[in-house]
Design an enzyme around this catalytic site. Sequence first.
Site, PDB file in Angstrom:
ATOM      1  N   SER A 147       0.799  -1.225   0.000  1.00 34.87           N
ATOM      2  CA  SER A 147       0.000   0.000   0.000  1.00 34.87           C
ATOM      3  C   SER A 147       0.829   1.271   0.000  1.00 34.87           C
ATOM      4  CB  SER A 147      -0.933   0.004   1.214  1.00 34.87           C
ATOM      5  OG  SER A 147      -0.206  -0.201   2.412  1.00 34.87           O
ATOM      6  N   HIS A 190      -0.920   5.806   6.795  1.00 38.66           N
ATOM      7  CA  HIS A 190      -0.394   5.797   5.427  1.00 38.66           C
ATOM      8  C   HIS A 190      -0.116   7.240   4.983  1.00 38.66           C
ATOM      9  CE1 HIS A 190      -1.968   1.685   5.315  1.00 38.66           C
ATOM     10  NE2 HIS A 190      -1.131   1.493   4.316  1.00 38.66           N
TER      11      HIS A 190
END
Length: 264
Positions: free
Chosen positions: A40, A246
């Site tokens: 990711s 993230h």
Amino acid sequence: MSTRSLGATLATLILGAATALGLARPASAAGHDYVALGDSYSSGVGAGSYTSESGDCKRSANAYPQLWRNANSPSSFRFVACSGATTTSVAGTQLGALSSSTTLVSVTAGGNDVGFADVMQTCVLRSEATCVSRVNTAVSQMRDSLPGKLDSLYAGIRSRSPQARVVVLGYPRFYKLSGSCVAGLTETERGALNNASDVLNGVLAKRAADAGFAFSSVVDEFTGHELCSGDAWLHSVTVPVANSYHPKAVGQSSGYLPAFRSAA
């Protein structure tokens, strides 16, 4: 011979010598056949603007591979990084994008092998002691089982693309210690998570070097932009939950992209 002719001749000789020694500037990136592998952090989860074709892999138009491609116009570009990928799933589902003509590869992998999502969930929802224990379990996995998995993945990349320059990118530290946060995780938990990132990056750097690959840390780029810094390039716990911890779009463009560009 005129001064101008002599200068031109010397310039030609110098350029020729530099090229022979491998010192000349490489040909334009337009000559690259670039493949972006990974999890990711390479697909761009958290950066938004996901491409419809990528589905649950969540490949973002703001992710560093796409940004590098936009700026450099390589001869070919395969973007196959996928949210949730492990070293095993990268090897099993992404390496088909590589070929003997591939000249540039980027990859992030390893965080999911040691249960990154579970570590963060445990630390957010459970006690400090439980959080630290879970982090320590992940660190043990980084030292014991992850190196072999990375070696296997890197060997697969090299086998398929023997001439490619391969850039392994690391992961940021999540927290600025003694920072601006007044709630959330304890300082002990934040320190444990930062230490885990350091251990993981150290393992990645060592396995990359042993494989003959370049390793590019993103820690320097994200320093001053961690959570609790007041100018975070990372999502804290947020909705959608998958974005948590993230990089935001700015983390991709100002963190990961320069780190990749410096090593590509």
